[in-house]
Design an enzyme around this catalytic site. Structure first.
Site, PDB file in Angstrom:
ATOM      1  N   LYS A 113       0.918  -1.294  -0.156  1.00 14.13           N
ATOM      2  CA  LYS A 113       0.126  -0.154   0.058  1.00 14.13           C
ATOM      3  C   LYS A 113       0.905   1.316  -0.110  1.00 14.13           C
ATOM      4  O   LYS A 113       1.732   1.386   0.878  1.00 14.13           O
ATOM      5  CB  LYS A 113      -0.804   0.064   1.287  1.00 14.13           C
ATOM      6  CG  LYS A 113      -2.262   0.594   1.216  1.00 14.13           C
ATOM      7  CD  LYS A 113      -2.966   0.264   2.414  1.00 14.13           C
ATOM      8  CE  LYS A 113      -4.487   0.992   2.414  1.00 14.13           C
ATOM      9  NZ  LYS A 113      -5.105   0.725   3.706  1.00 14.13           N
TER      10      LYS A 113
HETATM   11  O1  G3P Z   1      -7.794   1.463   5.619  1.00 17.12           O
HETATM   12  C1  G3P Z   1      -8.252   2.858   5.136  1.00 17.12           C
HETATM   13  C2  G3P Z   1      -9.476   3.285   5.766  1.00 17.12           C
HETATM   14  O2  G3P Z   1     -10.314   2.323   5.488  1.00 17.12           O
HETATM   15  C3  G3P Z   1      -9.539   3.919   6.801  1.00 17.12           C
HETATM   16  O3  G3P Z   1     -10.759   4.095   7.254  1.00 17.12           O
HETATM   17  O4  G3P Z   1     -12.331   4.717   9.341  1.00 17.12           O
HETATM   18  O5  G3P Z   1      -9.890   5.500   9.399  1.00 17.12           O
HETATM   19  O6  G3P Z   1     -11.360   6.583   7.761  1.00 17.12           O
HETATM   20  P1  G3P Z   1     -11.024   5.422   8.494  1.00 17.12           P
END
Ligand code: G3P
Length: 230
Positions: free
Chosen positions: A83
């Protein structure tokens, strides 16, 4: 639509993978920090549980550093997806790493123009963050629709749209209506998707009525023999 789970918690991954509905896993540095685990160890263990793509994020911010970290991560297991952030150096690293045969997930995508660049850099996945856009009064789902529409115009774009930063089941439903390739779900959201009060109520009523009949489906050898089903 493929389902990935967005977590570095092995207990959640094991439990949800057992449903047979999990096609991959995504992690990020915040999720690894939350797990309290060693990064390389946890990625290795996740890859042993889930056969599909497992995203592991680089933390270098320069091209050479990202490529070197990505090469190290890709060696952990064949299903590791490196990533990288959607920056100039991140996309250069994406091109270099995919050129070496690695899968790459370009993360932190917040605009259609960024998604075009990720596809041109040969990303395996692009991760638009719907929840974080919604949080700042943006429209995360419109971004998914725009990216899917753009990618559909160019069959040579092989990048899959991986909907990230999902906050609730409706995000998944909306992304599925649009035709996004993948949704990465926090474990809580995947569990919520199973739930409906009418399912619970209906099942309780069916079982109460069945109890009144005194019957059993697995009724034992004697009953089966009587019917010639032994
Ligand atoms: O892994 C990336 C993403 O899904 C993160 O989500 O909830 O931290 O905005 P969030």
């Amino acid at each position: 639509m493929k389902f990935f789970v967005d977590t570095a918690e092995l207990s959640d991954i094991r439990e949800l993978a057992a449903t047979g509905l999990v096609d991959g896993v995504t992690t990020n540095p915040s999720l690894v920090a939350k797990s309290g685990r060693d990064f390389i160890d946890v990625v290795k263990e996740i890859c042993e549980v889930v056969a599909g793509p497992v995203s592991a994020e680089v933390t270098a911010t320069d091209f050479h550093g990202m490529v070197r970290e990505g090469q190290k991560l890709a060696k952990i297991a064949p299903n590791v997806t490196v990533k990288v952030p959607l920056t100039v150096d991140g996309l250069k690293a994406c091109k270099a790493l995919t050129g070496e045969g690695a899968m790459v997930n370009v993360t932190l995508c917040f605009s259609p123009s960024q998604a075009i660049l990720a596809a041109k850099a040969g990303a395996t996945f692009v991760s638009p963050f719907v929840g974080r856009l919604d949080d700042v009064s943006g429209d995360g789902m419109s971004l998914i629709a725009e990216i899917c529409e753009i990618y559909a115009n160019y069959p040579d774009f092989r990048t899959e749209v991986l909907v990230a930063s999902i906050r609730h089941p409706l995000h998944v439903v909306e992304a599925a209506k649009i035709g996004a390739d993948v949704a990465t779900l926090p474990p809580k959201v995947l569990r919520q998707m199973f739930q409906h009060p009418l399912t619970d109520k209906g099942l309780a009523a069916f079982l109460a009525d069945w109890e009144k009949t005194g019957q059993r489906i697995l009724g034992g050898e004697a009953e089966d023999q009587k019917r010639g089903q032994a």
